[in-house]
Design a protein around this motif. Structure first.
Motif, PDB file in Angstrom:
ATOM      1  N   HIS A 332      11.231  -1.410 -17.494  1.00  0.00           N
ATOM      2  CA  HIS A 332      12.558  -1.309 -18.097  1.00  0.00           C
ATOM      3  C   HIS A 332      13.518  -1.280 -16.919  1.00  0.00           C
ATOM      4  O   HIS A 332      13.628  -0.280 -16.218  1.00  0.00           O
ATOM      5  CB  HIS A 332      12.638  -0.028 -18.947  1.00  0.00           C
ATOM      6  CG  HIS A 332      14.014   0.254 -19.462  1.00  0.00           C
ATOM      7  ND1 HIS A 332      14.543   1.523 -19.563  1.00  0.00           N
ATOM      8  CD2 HIS A 332      14.990  -0.582 -19.868  1.00  0.00           C
ATOM      9  CE1 HIS A 332      15.776   1.456 -20.032  1.00  0.00           C
ATOM     10  NE2 HIS A 332      16.070   0.190 -20.217  1.00  0.00           N
ATOM     11  N   VAL A 333      14.177  -2.403 -16.671  1.00  0.00           N
ATOM     12  CA  VAL A 333      14.911  -2.569 -15.411  1.00  0.00           C
ATOM     13  C   VAL A 333      16.038  -1.546 -15.268  1.00  0.00           C
ATOM     14  O   VAL A 333      16.131  -0.844 -14.263  1.00  0.00           O
ATOM     15  CB  VAL A 333      15.452  -4.021 -15.292  1.00  0.00           C
ATOM     16  CG1 VAL A 333      16.199  -4.196 -13.981  1.00  0.00           C
ATOM     17  CG2 VAL A 333      14.313  -5.017 -15.403  1.00  0.00           C
ATOM     18  N   GLY A 336      14.724   1.831 -14.665  1.00  0.00           N
ATOM     19  CA  GLY A 336      13.935   1.953 -13.440  1.00  0.00           C
ATOM     20  C   GLY A 336      12.524   2.482 -13.673  1.00  0.00           C
ATOM     21  O   GLY A 336      11.938   3.117 -12.806  1.00  0.00           O
ATOM     22  N   LYS A 337      11.960   2.248 -14.856  1.00  0.00           N
ATOM     23  CA  LYS A 337      10.620   2.785 -15.155  1.00  0.00           C
ATOM     24  C   LYS A 337       9.665   1.709 -15.623  1.00  0.00           C
ATOM     25  O   LYS A 337      10.070   0.758 -16.286  1.00  0.00           O
ATOM     26  CB  LYS A 337      10.732   3.808 -16.285  1.00  0.00           C
ATOM     27  CG  LYS A 337      11.317   5.120 -15.870  1.00  0.00           C
ATOM     28  CD  LYS A 337      10.598   6.253 -16.631  1.00  0.00           C
ATOM     29  CE  LYS A 337      11.026   7.614 -16.144  1.00  0.00           C
ATOM     30  NZ  LYS A 337      12.266   8.070 -16.788  1.00  0.00           N
ATOM     31  N   VAL A 338       8.375   1.928 -15.296  1.00  0.00           N
ATOM     32  CA  VAL A 338       7.344   1.037 -15.824  1.00  0.00           C
ATOM     33  C   VAL A 338       6.673   1.790 -16.977  1.00  0.00           C
ATOM     34  O   VAL A 338       6.381   2.981 -16.857  1.00  0.00           O
ATOM     35  CB  VAL A 338       6.340   0.663 -14.717  1.00  0.00           C
ATOM     36  CG1 VAL A 338       5.133  -0.055 -15.302  1.00  0.00           C
ATOM     37  CG2 VAL A 338       7.025  -0.209 -13.669  1.00  0.00           C
ATOM     38  N   MET A 339       6.468   1.136 -18.092  1.00  0.00           N
ATOM     39  CA  MET A 339       5.966   1.843 -19.284  1.00  0.00           C
ATOM     40  C   MET A 339       5.230   0.894 -20.226  1.00  0.00           C
ATOM     41  O   MET A 339       5.270  -0.324 -20.053  1.00  0.00           O
ATOM     42  CB  MET A 339       7.166   2.414 -20.039  1.00  0.00           C
ATOM     43  CG  MET A 339       8.102   1.306 -20.486  1.00  0.00           C
ATOM     44  SD  MET A 339       9.476   1.887 -21.462  1.00  0.00           S
ATOM     45  CE  MET A 339      10.560   2.436 -20.212  1.00  0.00           C
ATOM     46  N   ARG A 340       4.589   1.503 -21.232  1.00  0.00           N
ATOM     47  CA  ARG A 340       4.048   0.705 -22.347  1.00  0.00           C
ATOM     48  C   ARG A 340       5.042   0.833 -23.479  1.00  0.00           C
ATOM     49  O   ARG A 340       5.576   1.921 -23.705  1.00  0.00           O
ATOM     50  CB  ARG A 340       2.721   1.283 -22.805  1.00  0.00           C
ATOM     51  CG  ARG A 340       1.604   0.639 -22.104  1.00  0.00           C
ATOM     52  CD  ARG A 340       0.267   0.768 -22.820  1.00  0.00           C
ATOM     53  NE  ARG A 340      -0.704   0.263 -21.887  1.00  0.00           N
ATOM     54  CZ  ARG A 340      -1.371   1.021 -21.017  1.00  0.00           C
ATOM     55  NH1 ARG A 340      -1.209   2.329 -21.018  1.00  0.00           N
ATOM     56  NH2 ARG A 340      -2.212   0.497 -20.167  1.00  0.00           N
ATOM     57  N   LEU A 341       5.293  -0.240 -24.189  1.00  0.00           N
ATOM     58  CA  LEU A 341       6.240  -0.160 -25.297  1.00  0.00           C
ATOM     59  C   LEU A 341       5.524   0.436 -26.489  1.00  0.00           C
ATOM     60  O   LEU A 341       4.405   0.048 -26.813  1.00  0.00           O
ATOM     61  CB  LEU A 341       6.792  -1.535 -25.639  1.00  0.00           C
ATOM     62  CG  LEU A 341       7.647  -2.153 -24.525  1.00  0.00           C
ATOM     63  CD1 LEU A 341       8.054  -3.567 -24.892  1.00  0.00           C
ATOM     64  CD2 LEU A 341       8.882  -1.310 -24.255  1.00  0.00           C
TER      65      LEU A 341
END
Ligand code: G4P
Length: 531
Positions: A332-333, A336-341
């Protein structure tokens, strides 16, 4: 070329726009019928049934039996995978209606043949023009008395400023409706009032070259008129030019009757042949091609409290490139996080289906714990680009909002800011005042009720809304070059600023906008704001 290029290239994603009652719902139902998505037209999205069946939408929708939210429908037809984005009409018209158009690659415009271009079509059309997406016109209700065909086309050209190219041509209307002339095949397809809900009947096709047969079928009067009109049309009409259609400069026009299911399948076929595969989208690093390997998407709509019991928020996103799978991690730009939707789903009119995969061109809804904003980009963890933001559209109704119990100041500010962030309303302030004096602007008046209802129910704050006479709003595009203090306008003009501090002008009369531009040389005003 990757493994899923083929999947992406068979996607067609379009919005369907019209003025209320032109027949958008009926046409959509017929499309679904051809796609085999339903057995009997009317059972999916019939006003009475489906809209009430959406039982856990906001209370306000249930109370009024209308749909405040737009929905997405997906179906298969002739090897294509088609996504239709419905744009809400009537008083539930809101900024979401405009935003939905940002997620589409083309638009189908439905026009009532007895009315021509109407107000709401005009508004939505402006957004299509801004995006330069192809527009396909279906002139509906030919089984009722219609306006003169040349007049109708003239109306589209003059009112909307787009050239028209009839794909077919109607023969009479109302009780005298005999069918349409197919300009490519050069034959007449005679009108058959097929039973509602069944597939298009086997219509008779008569080549116009066989004049005797033609006269026998439609009568001498209608045949003479048709032959004359064909001559006129071939001599004067715009030539068909696929490039101009794809650039949004020329709209192919079909005539028919959605209710009696005449001309719908022909329109759908033409449309699918002429429209584009998912389009590349602009990002800060350049154009992103849909068939590129890595997944990317942008959020175009956020719907809060779809299910009150769970207080959930769903973020709707348009997949712009690659393939989505529910197990993958995405960045999620903006956050600033990397995640699973979480809980990716396809949201239909009255149904939600959990998704395991989707491709560029598709629309998905994901559970939003309150982290997404409209316009946010999601992409593969290795990347960091951002899609061009979604503009803010000019509200058309304004009211001053006051809280009744001034002790609840904090909740009031929190609530109104939160609702504004979701994009349901826009808030403005006069220069030199604080948040105690707020002006709310909305695209559709129903949003005022939504605001009042939500502040009471979710934040326990009662408000009073005093409507203001402004109808036109303009952002100052060259704000850095303009001295707002010195700006001289008309007596009905008001200077305000938005939540981000951008200056803008409110006007009661449309002509005041022009007058203000005349009085302030160099001033640039805009109806869409990208700041
Ligand atoms: P909308 O979504 O654009 O608002 O329009 P919708 O399809 O709901 O159609 C509005 C009304 O027009 C409906 O009638 C519908 O049956 C009728 N209609 C749609 N297409 C045609 C057509 O090709 N010919 C004729 N004659 N009528 C058409 P209603 O009486 O308002 O609703 P209903 O009781 O039929 O559902």
């Amino acid at each position: 070329m990757n493994d899923y290029t083929e999947e992406i290239n068979r996607r067609r994603t379009f919005a369907i726009i019209s003025h209320p009652d032109a027949g958008k719902t009926t046409l959509t139902e017929k499309f679904l019928l051809y796609g085999g998505a339903i057995n009997l037209a009317g059972s999916v999205k019939g006003k009475a049934t489906a809209r009430h069946a959406v039982s856990d939408w906001m209370e306000i929708e249930k109370e009024r039996g209308i749909s405040v939210t737009s929905s997405v429908l997906q179906f298969e037809y002739g090897g294509y995978c088609i996504n239709i984005l419905d744009t809400p009409g009537h008083q539930d018209f809101s900024e979401d209606t405009y935003r939905t158009l940002m997620a589409a690659d083309s638009a189908v415009m439905v026009i009532d043949a007895s009315k021509g271009v109407e107000a709401q079509t005009r508004k939505l059309f402006k957004v299509c023009v801004m995006r330069k997406i192809p527009i396909f016109t279906f002139i509906n209700k030919m089984d009722r008395d219609a306006r003169d065909t040349f007049d109708l086309l003239d109306d589209i050209e003059k009112e909307l400023g787009i050239a028209t190219c009839p794909v077919n041509w109607p023969i009479g209307s109302g009780k005298e409706f005999k069918g349409v002339y197919d300009r490519e095949k050069k034959c007449v397809i005679s009108y058959a009032d097929t039973e509602k809900g069944t597939k298009e009947g086997t219509a008779t096709e008569i080549p116009v070259a066989q004049e005797d047969m033609l006269r026998a079928q439609i009568g001498d009067g209608a045949a003479d008129k048709l032959l004359e009109e064909i001559d006129l049309l071939d001599g004067a009409g715009a030539d068909f030019d696929l490039e101009a259609v794809r650039a949004g400069d020329l709209t192919p026009v079909c005539f028919g009757s959605a209710l009696t299911n005449f001309g719908v399948e022909i329109f759908l076929k033409h449309f699918l042949q002429m429209t584009t595969t998912p389009l590349a989208r602009k990002a800060d690093i350049g154009l992103i091609e849909p068939t590129q390997d890595a997944f990317s998407a942008f959020v175009f709509k956020i719907q809060a409290n779809m299910n009150k019991a769970h207080r959930d928020r769903v973020a709707f996103m348009r997949i712009c490139s690659g393939r989505f799978d529910a197990q993958m991690e995405v960045r999620h730009v903006q956050g600033g996080k990397v995640m699973r939707l979480s809980q990716p789903q396809q949201i239909m009119a009255d149904d939600r289906k959990i998704l395991s995969e989707a491709y560029a061109g598709d629309i998905i809804g994901v559970f939003d714990p309150g982290i997404f904003s409209i316009g946010d980009t999601l992409c593969s963890p290795k990347e960091k680009f951002q899609y061009e933001g979604i503009p803010t559209f000019a509200p058309e109704h304004f009211a001053r909002v006051r809280q009744i119990d001034t002790m609840k100041r904090k909740q009031f500010v929190k609530g109104i800011q939160q609702i504004a962030q979701e994009g349901a309303i826009q808030i403005f302030q006069e220069f030199n005042t604080g948040l105690e004096e707020i002006i709310v602007g909305v695209v559709g008046v129903l949003q005022f009720d939504v605001l009042k209802y939500r502040l009471e129910n979710e934040y326990n704050v009662e408000i009073r809304l005093d409507s203001l006479p402004y109808e036109h709003i303009r952002w100052i595009e060259n704000k850095d070059e303009v001295d707002i203090e010195k700006l001289t306008g008309t007596s009905d003009m008001k200077k305000v600023k938005d939540m981000k501090g951008n200056p803008l002008l409110l006007f009661v009369n449309a002509w005041s906008v022009g007058m203000t531009l005349d009085r302030n040389k160099g001033l640039v005003l805009t109806e869409f704001n990208r700041n």
